[in-house]
Motif scaffolding. Structure first.
Motif, PDB file in Angstrom:
ATOM      1  N   SER A 156       6.304  42.094  34.591  1.00 35.81           N
ATOM      2  CA  SER A 156       6.665  43.324  35.305  1.00 35.81           C
ATOM      3  C   SER A 156       5.780  44.497  34.931  1.00 35.81           C
ATOM      4  O   SER A 156       6.032  45.619  35.393  1.00 35.81           O
ATOM      5  N   LEU A 157       4.774  44.268  34.103  1.00 33.51           N
ATOM      6  CA  LEU A 157       3.944  45.381  33.636  1.00 33.51           C
ATOM      7  C   LEU A 157       3.188  46.038  34.785  1.00 33.51           C
ATOM      8  O   LEU A 157       3.014  47.262  34.799  1.00 33.51           O
ATOM      9  N   GLY A 158       2.707  45.250  35.731  1.00 35.22           N
ATOM     10  CA  GLY A 158       2.003  45.835  36.865  1.00 35.22           C
ATOM     11  C   GLY A 158       2.893  46.759  37.675  1.00 35.22           C
ATOM     12  O   GLY A 158       2.476  47.859  38.075  1.00 35.22           O
ATOM     13  N   SER A 159       4.141  46.341  37.895  1.00 35.49           N
ATOM     14  CA  SER A 159       5.085  47.190  38.638  1.00 35.49           C
ATOM     15  C   SER A 159       5.405  48.454  37.864  1.00 35.49           C
ATOM     16  O   SER A 159       5.537  49.540  38.449  1.00 35.49           O
ATOM     17  N   VAL A 160       5.542  48.341  36.541  1.00 42.20           N
ATOM     18  CA  VAL A 160       5.815  49.519  35.718  1.00 42.20           C
ATOM     19  C   VAL A 160       4.684  50.532  35.844  1.00 42.20           C
ATOM     20  O   VAL A 160       4.921  51.744  35.947  1.00 42.20           O
ATOM     21  N   LEU A 211      -2.344  47.854  28.740  1.00 46.05           N
ATOM     22  CA  LEU A 211      -2.847  48.619  27.595  1.00 46.05           C
ATOM     23  C   LEU A 211      -3.946  49.595  28.026  1.00 46.05           C
ATOM     24  O   LEU A 211      -4.044  50.702  27.501  1.00 46.05           O
ATOM     25  N   GLY A 212      -4.769  49.172  28.986  1.00 54.32           N
ATOM     26  CA  GLY A 212      -5.764  50.096  29.515  1.00 54.32           C
ATOM     27  C   GLY A 212      -5.130  51.273  30.223  1.00 54.32           C
ATOM     28  O   GLY A 212      -5.636  52.408  30.146  1.00 54.32           O
ATOM     29  N   TYR A 213      -4.002  51.017  30.905  1.00 59.17           N
ATOM     30  CA  TYR A 213      -3.313  52.113  31.585  1.00 59.17           C
ATOM     31  C   TYR A 213      -2.703  53.089  30.578  1.00 59.17           C
ATOM     32  O   TYR A 213      -2.648  54.296  30.830  1.00 59.17           O
ATOM     33  N   MET A 214      -2.267  52.573  29.425  1.00 62.35           N
ATOM     34  CA  MET A 214      -1.761  53.470  28.393  1.00 62.35           C
ATOM     35  C   MET A 214      -2.877  54.398  27.901  1.00 62.35           C
ATOM     36  O   MET A 214      -2.638  55.589  27.657  1.00 62.35           O
ATOM     37  N   GLY A 215      -4.090  53.852  27.747  1.00 63.39           N
ATOM     38  CA  GLY A 215      -5.206  54.721  27.407  1.00 63.39           C
ATOM     39  C   GLY A 215      -5.512  55.722  28.496  1.00 63.39           C
ATOM     40  O   GLY A 215      -5.866  56.879  28.217  1.00 63.39           O
TER      41      GLY A 215
END
Length: 943
Positions: A156-160, A211-215
């Motif tokens: 579900s990470l992509g949806s988040v 993790l890239g999106y968190m950055g």
């Protein structure tokens, strides 16, 4: 309301998966994006139709239980909220919840995984008419934040990320979305959940993007509070141990391996982020660097070193560091302004040390990588120099200034002479600081450096000396800095006891370390210094004083070793400087002192310890260098030693000691053997009178014994093996085609001269098959050389007569036949060795096949039983205690009786009672063996 007809929408957009609508809330919003049945009703006293909820149409009004059936929740009153109308109705009718639930029971209800929720939320944020369902979206968002409070599912990470991106874009216009965004961001600090172990592999790309999106969030969030939430989440994901993540979650190594999109973001933000956010990017960069050297290399290519050094600027981001500002005027002032890298100096130093260490390791294995690594620019070097000078002057920053010196040394080893500011400014600072405790500096800021005599100060001084050596070795113009900064003079204060009253008083232990480091520095720098400086400071004279002092009062062998090494490098320089140093060696009676030192070390132990053997080897090399000066010298202090008359006696003494040590299989240094043989060759063999003396003293036979000694043969250092190694290296250097076993392949043109007798002489010595194959090739050198002459003659000739051309063709054919025979001989040697190994292996297997395995198994069981029943350490301690007590009793009795006490009893299991050690005693008798009779055992015990 009057109920009217119902209908189903059939538009193409309505049945699209991306436009499927969700249930409309109780407000009857008008939407065109749903494919569900829509209900409409006419309002009272009006002709207009308005969309209503399904429950209202079917006559089901708001539940009075307070529970929500949206997601089939039946666990209490934590369902949907009451509307104002519903709450007013409940108050008027005085209706209460018919099924009150215990809050403790309700709290234990585990939240759902939220897989359906996140899909619904993703669909809603992609819906173009989400504005009309905002209240319902917020309710679902709160429900999803609650159900995902233990972590997000990996699938579900992509949806988040899609949901977070929508919230991030709309918060400036819709402040009410901040609550939902904050809840989702807080859940990012939870483990990433897996439904199966293989999810890490299946959804690894999604993990990388997450993790890239968190950055990416760290660069886009303007609110510091939200930034801190994401900062803690990212650091937790990259640092929390697996025990804190629990079962069924992605491990730490998975997250670190997936952080491939963070390198560029983190490195660039180190140069641009505010002072509040800078520590976050530092910590993330450190975590990535600690994980792997590949991460370090990627960040170095992104210029992380330069960005970190930029932040030493105390005026960032207002202005650059001025060129005239070399360091703060008063480092002790609490109001002094520092750069972000200086404020977070501990993390800064750790980050730079890890990155530089990994870079040096990579360059050691792949030197060409240096072409891809950008060098920090001059401005970043000036910022680092400002921080270095500040830390040198600041109080109680002793650890920091030492570490920054190590970082400067590592930077210099990576980038070398590309660091122009280092060569222009830092080199002078380091040379002055390294001898500041001995020679006062002329620089204003260096005068304010606090240099005590503690351990931190000694370590700082050692690192400064190491860095000084690297500067002197790299820059050719550093010899002028050595004179201007009085560096060599300061080093002399550390090695000359006569100047001890003028230098800083170090403790004996710390001074011994500094003296050793100073001698090591001279070993590296003396060959690069002008001979004029060496003679002006009397280096040879000071060293000979130290060496002669050892014969009177022995000191540490490492210090003595480095003294003779400095003496060696001062002699082995360019011809003009070499003559001056040898002349100084004769003037100070250094030759006599070195020979006396050899006798002293030989007399201490037979053979000398390894460090003494290394010192003797260096002394022999120095004596060999002095042979070229045709001079004689004697000394009244040591009248028995004369140069060069005593060379034969010294060589005889060493040969005897070497042969004795090899015969007893003691440790002997190869350098000592080689240096002694070279000394005999240079100092004795070429002079008739000394050669005759050497031969009369059986020196030749001792050399032969040395060559064929078992100690050398066992180490594979025979002359035959050495010749084979030299021949093999020459073949490889001249590109002769030989395989890994030394067997000739095709090319026969090489230039090594070895006669056939060499192979015959060492034929009976034990050799490896590869060495023996090479010696076969050696023994037929003349044959191959003849073929080479034919080949060269044919190549150099312009043309031949037909008759001569036929003769040369026949010669080449004969040469090829000889080469084939040599190759077959070498292959027979290798085949014979392989056959021998196979026979040995077959005999081992045959022996194992004849072993009675059942008997061996029984023996192993018995050994295991004995091991369990007796602890050797306890038995050994008890036996030693008994022996000590018995010896004490015997000594006391002997004193009382004034005579010798005889031992009349020996223990049952001592070394002399062999039979008693093999008695088998059964605690539980086997069934197949009869028990002893009781009357017999009792009679035996009575006796």
């Amino acid at each position: 309301m009057d109920k009217k007809k119902t209908f189903t929408s059939t538009k193409a957009s309505d049945v699209s998966p991306l436009n499927q609508s969700k249930k409309a809330r109780d407000g009857c919003f008008d939407t065109k994006s749903t494919s569900h049945t829509q209900f409409y009703a006419k309002q009272d006293h009006t002709e207009l139709y308005q969309r209503v909820a399904r429950d209202e149409y079917l006559g089901k009004f708001e539940s009075i239980s307070g529970s929500s059936d949206t997601f089939h929740c039946v666990h209490g009153t934590e369902g949907k909220q009451y509307t104002k109308e519903g709450l007013l109705k409940r108050n008027l009718l005085k209706e209460l919840d018919p099924f009150p639930k215990d809050p403790a029971w309700n709290d234990k209800c585990p939240p759902g995984l939220g897989r359906e929720m996140v899909k619904m939320l993703e669909f809603m944020v992609l819906d173009p008419v989400i504005e009309q369902q905002m209240e319902r979206f917020e309710d679902h968002l709160r429900d999803f934040a609650r159900t995902s409070s233990t972590g997000y599912l990996i699938d579900s990470l992509g949806s988040v990320c899609i949901i977070l991106e929508y919230l991030l874009e709309n918060i400036p216009r819709k402040k009410h979305l901040r609550e939902g965004l904050t809840l989702l961001l807080r859940n990012m600090e939870k483990p990433i959940l897996l439904t199966a172990a293989s999810d890490v592999v299946t959804h690894f790309e999604a993990l990388e993007k997450y993790l890239g999106y968190m950055g990416y969030l760290l660069t886009q969030l303007e609110d510091d509070e939200l930034f801190d939430i994401v900062s803690r989440a990212l650091i937790w994901q990259l640092s929390a141990p697996d025990t804190a993540r629990g079962r069924g979650a992605a491990h730490l190594r998975h997250n670190l391996a997936a952080a491939v999109y963070l390198h560029q973001t983190i490195v660039r933000m180190l140069a641009l982020s505010t002072s509040h956010r800078y520590p976050t990017f530092q910590q993330v960069a450190l975590l990535l660097a600690l994980y792997s050297s590949d991460n370090c290399l990627e960040m170095v290519k992104e210029n992380i070193i330069e960005n970190v050094m930029y932040r030493f600027n105390p005026y960032f981001p207002n202005r650059k560091l001025p060129e005239y500002d070399i360091n703060p005027s008063n480092p002790q002032d609490y109001n002094v302004k520092l750069g972000d890298s200086s404020i977070n100096l501990s993390t800064t130093m750790s980050l730079l040390l890890v990155i530089l260490k990994s870079t040096l390791d990579i360059l050691a294995t792949s030197p060409k990588q240096i072409l891809l690594i950008p060098c920090p620019d001059e401005y970043s070097q000036r910022c680092f120099l400002w921080a270095f000078r500040y830390e040198c002057r600041a109080r109680d920053h002793k650890h920091e200034r030492t570490t920054l010196t190590c970082i400067a040394n590592a930077l210099f080893r990576v980038f070398g002479d590309r660091l122009t500011v280092f060569s222009n400014s830092l080199m002078l600072d380091v040379l002055s600081l390294s001898v500041l405790s001995e020679v006062p500096s002329r620089h204003n800021w260096i005068r304010g450096v606090n240099f005590n005599t503690g351990q931190f100060d000694a370590q700082f001084k050692k690192n400064l000396i190491y860095l000084s050596v690297d500067f002197i070795k790299t820059f050719s113009y550093s010899r002028f800095a050595v004179e201007s900064e009085h560096w060599l003079l300061g080093v002399m204060y550390l090695i000359d006891p006569g100047l001890s009253s003028l230098r800083t008083k170090w403790s004996p232990a710390l001074f011994a370390e500094l003296r050793k480091v100073a001698l090591q520095a001279l070993v590296c720098t003396v060959p690069l210094m002008p001979s004029k400086i060496i003679r002006e400071y009397g280096l040879v004279r000071r060293l000979m004083w130290y060496i002669e002092w050892y014969s009177e009062v022995p000191f540490e062998l490492p210090v003595l070793y480095w003294c003779v090494r400095v003496l060696q490098v001062s002699v082995q320089r360019e011809p003009s400087a070499r003559q001056d140093s040898i002349h100084d060696l004769f003037e100070t009676h250094g030759i006599i002192i070195l020979m006396h030192l050899c006798y002293t070390l030989l007399s201490q132990k037979l053979p000398p310890v390894e460090k003494s053997q290394a010192i003797i080897a260096v002394c022999l090399q120095l004596l060999t260098s002095a042979v070229q000066v045709n001079a004689r010298i004697t000394c009244c202090v040591y009248p028995d030693i004369k140069w060069p008359v005593s060379t034969g006696r010294l060589a005889k003494k060493m040969l005897n000691d070497l042969l004795y040590a090899m015969d007893k299989h003691l440790i002997v240094s190869d350098k000592w053997i080689i240096s002694l043989v070279n000394f005999i060759w240079e100092a004795i063999i070429w002079k008739k009178e000394y050669r005759e003396y050497f031969i009369l003293q059986d020196g030749l036979y001792k050399l032969l014994d040395l060559i064929t000694s078992p100690g050398i043969v066992n180490r594979g250092s025979t002359i035959a093996a050495l010749l084979a190694a030299v021949f093999r290296d020459e073949c490889l250097a001249t590109k002769v085609s030989i395989d890994e076993y030394g067997v000739l392949q095709k090319d026969l043109s090489f230039k090594v001269n070895l006669a056939d007798e060499a192979y015959k002489l060492y034929k009976n010595i034990q050799l490896s098959p590869e060495d023996e194959a090479i010696l076969v090739l050696c023994s037929h050198f003349m044959t191959i050389k003849l073929g080479e002459c034919w080949y060269e003659s044919e190549c150099q000739a312009s043309g031949f007569l037909p008759y001569d051309e036929g003769i040369f063709r026949e010669f080449r054919q004969i040469n090829n036949g000889w080469a084939k025979q040599i190759q077959e001989m070498q292959e027979r040697v290798i085949a014979k060795d392989r056959e021998k190994q196979l026979n040995h292996e077959d005999s081992l297997y045959a022996f194992l096949g004849r072993v009675r395995l059942n008997i061996a198994l029984d023996a192993l069981r018995e050994v295991k039983c004995v091991t369990r029943s007796a602890d050797r350490s306890e038995m050994l301690h008890a036996m030693l205690l008994d022996a000590v007590q018995a010896h004490h009793r015997r000594s006391q009795a002997a004193k009382n009786l004034e005579t010798t006490v005889l031992r009349t009893f020996g223990p049952a299991l001592d070394d002399q009672n062999i039979t008693g050690q093999y008695v088998k005693v059964y605690s539980i008798y086997p069934k197949n063996k009869p028990k002893p009779r009781e009357d017999f055992s009792s009679a035996y015990s009575n006796n």
